[in-house]
Design a protein around this motif. Structure first.
Motif, PDB file in Angstrom:
ATOM      1  N   ALA A 124       0.680  -1.365  -0.054  1.00  0.00           N
ATOM      2  CA  ALA A 124       0.006  -0.094   0.003  1.00  0.00           C
ATOM      3  C   ALA A 124       0.849   1.147  -0.130  1.00  0.00           C
ATOM      4  O   ALA A 124       0.269   2.450  -0.119  1.00  0.00           O
ATOM      5  N   ASP A 125       2.181   1.060  -0.004  1.00  0.00           N
ATOM      6  CA  ASP A 125       3.166   2.299  -0.145  1.00  0.00           C
ATOM      7  C   ASP A 125       3.543   2.352  -1.459  1.00  0.00           C
ATOM      8  O   ASP A 125       4.221   1.488  -2.013  1.00  0.00           O
ATOM      9  N   ARG A 126       3.305   3.594  -1.867  1.00  0.00           N
ATOM     10  CA  ARG A 126       3.533   3.787  -3.561  1.00  0.00           C
ATOM     11  C   ARG A 126       5.188   3.724  -3.632  1.00  0.00           C
ATOM     12  O   ARG A 126       5.448   3.127  -4.832  1.00  0.00           O
ATOM     13  N   SER A 127       5.985   4.250  -2.663  1.00  0.00           N
ATOM     14  CA  SER A 127       7.358   4.080  -2.917  1.00  0.00           C
ATOM     15  C   SER A 127       7.978   2.763  -2.932  1.00  0.00           C
ATOM     16  O   SER A 127       8.721   2.221  -3.687  1.00  0.00           O
ATOM     17  N   ALA A 128       7.313   1.950  -1.981  1.00  0.00           N
ATOM     18  CA  ALA A 128       7.727   0.471  -1.986  1.00  0.00           C
ATOM     19  C   ALA A 128       7.323  -0.356  -3.397  1.00  0.00           C
ATOM     20  O   ALA A 128       7.921  -1.267  -3.849  1.00  0.00           O
ATOM     21  N   VAL A 129       6.154  -0.029  -3.755  1.00  0.00           N
ATOM     22  CA  VAL A 129       5.562  -0.526  -4.795  1.00  0.00           C
ATOM     23  C   VAL A 129       6.504  -0.320  -6.105  1.00  0.00           C
ATOM     24  O   VAL A 129       6.824  -1.054  -6.825  1.00  0.00           O
ATOM     25  N   ARG A 130       7.040   1.121  -6.088  1.00  0.00           N
ATOM     26  CA  ARG A 130       7.361   1.521  -7.295  1.00  0.00           C
ATOM     27  C   ARG A 130       8.937   0.797  -7.238  1.00  0.00           C
ATOM     28  O   ARG A 130       9.480   0.419  -8.366  1.00  0.00           O
ATOM     29  N   ALA A 131       9.371   0.490  -6.223  1.00  0.00           N
ATOM     30  CA  ALA A 131      10.906   0.004  -5.956  1.00  0.00           C
ATOM     31  C   ALA A 131      10.736  -1.533  -6.551  1.00  0.00           C
ATOM     32  O   ALA A 131      11.599  -2.051  -7.237  1.00  0.00           O
ATOM     33  N   PHE A 132       9.589  -2.237  -6.070  1.00  0.00           N
ATOM     34  CA  PHE A 132       9.132  -3.511  -6.653  1.00  0.00           C
ATOM     35  C   PHE A 132       9.187  -3.549  -8.002  1.00  0.00           C
ATOM     36  O   PHE A 132       9.855  -4.451  -8.714  1.00  0.00           O
ATOM     37  N   LEU A 133       8.547  -2.791  -8.658  1.00  0.00           N
ATOM     38  CA  LEU A 133       8.124  -2.685 -10.220  1.00  0.00           C
ATOM     39  C   LEU A 133       9.437  -2.380 -10.965  1.00  0.00           C
ATOM     40  O   LEU A 133       9.829  -3.134 -11.965  1.00  0.00           O
ATOM     41  N   GLU A 134      10.353  -1.607 -10.436  1.00  0.00           N
ATOM     42  CA  GLU A 134      11.769  -1.262 -11.066  1.00  0.00           C
ATOM     43  C   GLU A 134      12.702  -2.638 -11.061  1.00  0.00           C
ATOM     44  O   GLU A 134      13.133  -3.076 -11.953  1.00  0.00           O
TER      45      GLU A 134
END
Length: 213
Positions: A124-134
């Motif tokens: 639910a954390d947008r920065s954590a999600v972005r790091a995962f997607l990267e």
């Protein structure tokens, strides 16, 4: 090669040398393993599409499925109940990065239910999600991201065959040959769940991509 920025020709030369630089003594055997990541997509294209004339066989790092995740949990002696395993699979998608994170959290916290709560919070954390997607590599090239989004827009979470996926990508980027390369790369990045001849976008990645972060 995955640890250092290298030129495309250096990558191809490494594969060529692995094929041709043979031991001079009789009875000597050898094996060469070249570890790459999405910084070497030009090499991936040559190997995954068969453009390279080499005996090299690409081997991709695979996500856990439910069966292998259960085996991992039994070896690590964590998340061993059916309910926790199902939640772990849903919250990690079997992605090694997230499974390793769950393991580290368990070592730190010693509470599997708290670990699962922490994983849910991360998603639910947008920065954590972005790091995962990267980390998945989907953003490693604009064509990959565009190809993925075209499949998600066309089929959502439905099961389809390979040709339908390639067609959806080709309609987006306008070139069938390029679409087949994009599909081969996305497939190597493990963005699909497979059931016999049918493909479906892996649900966790699809959920994270839909956030548009």
């Amino acid at each position: 090669m995955s640890r250092y920025p290298v030129k495309s020709e250096t990558c191809h030369e490494a594969v060529d040398l692995a094929d041709t630089l043979l031991p001079g003594n009789a009875g000597v055997t050898r094996a060469v393993v070249l570890v790459t990541d999405t910084a070497q997509l030009d090499l991936w294209r040559a190997l995954l599409t068969g453009e390279a004339r080499t005996s090299a066989v690409p081997v991709v790092l695979r996500r856990h499925d439910r069966r292998s995740l259960r085996g991992w949990a039994q070896r690590a002696e964590v998340f061993t109940t059916d309910e926790r395993l199902e939640r772990l699979h849903a919250l990690t998608g079997g992605w090694p990065l997230l499974v390793d994170r769950a393991h580290r959290l368990h070592v730190e916290l010693g509470d599997p239910d708290e670990v699962l709560r922490r994983l849910a919070d991360m998603l639910a954390d947008r920065s954590a999600v972005r790091a995962f997607l990267e980390a998945t590599g989907v953003y490693a090239d604009p064509a990959l991201a565009a190809g993925y989004r075209s499949v998600a827009a066309e089929f959502g979470g439905d099961q389809v065959d390979t040709e339908a996926v390639v067609t959806a990508i080709a309609c987006e980027i306008g070139d069938e040959g390029e679409a087949r390369w994009v599909f081969a790369c996305l497939d190597a990045l493990q963005v699909f769940d497979r059931e016999e001849a049918q493909l479906r976008l892996e649900p966790l990645l699809q959920q994270c991509m839909a956030l548009g972060v």
